[in-house]
Motif scaffolding. Structure first.
Motif, PDB file in Angstrom:
ATOM      1  N   ASP A  87     -95.240  -6.495  46.055  1.00 14.60           N
ATOM      2  CA  ASP A  87     -95.929  -5.198  46.049  1.00 14.60           C
ATOM      3  C   ASP A  87     -95.030  -4.113  46.638  1.00 14.60           C
ATOM      4  N   ARG A  88     -94.235  -4.487  47.626  1.00 10.05           N
ATOM      5  CA  ARG A  88     -93.346  -3.508  48.257  1.00 10.05           C
ATOM      6  C   ARG A  88     -92.309  -3.004  47.260  1.00 10.05           C
ATOM      7  N   ASP A  90     -92.705  -2.557  44.139  1.00  9.83           N
ATOM      8  CA  ASP A  90     -93.360  -1.554  43.292  1.00  9.83           C
ATOM      9  C   ASP A  90     -93.387  -0.190  43.965  1.00  9.83           C
ATOM     10  N   SER A  91     -93.696  -0.154  45.258  1.00 14.84           N
ATOM     11  CA  SER A  91     -93.776   1.138  45.952  1.00 14.84           C
ATOM     12  C   SER A  91     -92.385   1.759  46.121  1.00 14.84           C
TER      13      SER A  91
END
Length: 143
Positions: A87-88, A90-91
């Motif tokens: 997820d990191r 993606d950010s």
């Protein structure tokens, strides 16, 4: 031997529509008749390779005909697996995009991870991804 079949009519129609062209304009550029192209788009007809080459050229494409051995599947990208599970990532990709598409930045991140594996002499792992993301965030720069 593996034979790959594609729906020629669909490919031609999709390519023509994506270019915002009419059958008539493509026919003029290819030196073919409107009914001939319409038939091909509707799955009828038996085009020659020369006619397909002219159509490809008129549509801004290149005709490729291949008869040969199976091409080995591409190697699995460890970088792609790591990025897709993060997820990191993606950010950070979103923050780095800045005028570029996220998909392009994501591809560059994956390529960088895969290249890192070559330098390390082993596949990168989640910790390597974390360190790379830290570096990118701290630098405030693109890949």
């Amino acid at each position: 031997m593996k034979i790959v079949l594609v729906e020629l009519g669909e490919v031609l129609r999709d390519r023509r529509k994506a270019a915002g062209r009419t059958i008539a304009s493509v026919a003029v550029d290819a030196g073919l008749s409107v009914p001939y192209i319409a038939n091909l788009e509707n799955g009828r007809g038996n085009p020659t390779v020369a006619a397909l080459d002219r159509l490809a050229t008129a549509l801004g494409a290149q005709l490729e005909v291949r008869i040969g051995e199976d091409v080995p599947p591409p190697a699995v990208s460890v970088g792609a697996e790591l990025v897709s599970d993060s997820d990191r990532a993606d950010s950070v990709v979103a923050a780095l995009a800045d005028g570029r598409s996220r998909a392009a930045v994501r591809r560059e991140l994956i390529a960088t991870l895969d290249s890192l594996g070559v330098l390390l002499g082993r596949p990168p792992d989640a910790a390597d991804l974390g360190r790379l993301l830290d570096l990118l965030v701290l630098s405030g720069r693109g890949l």
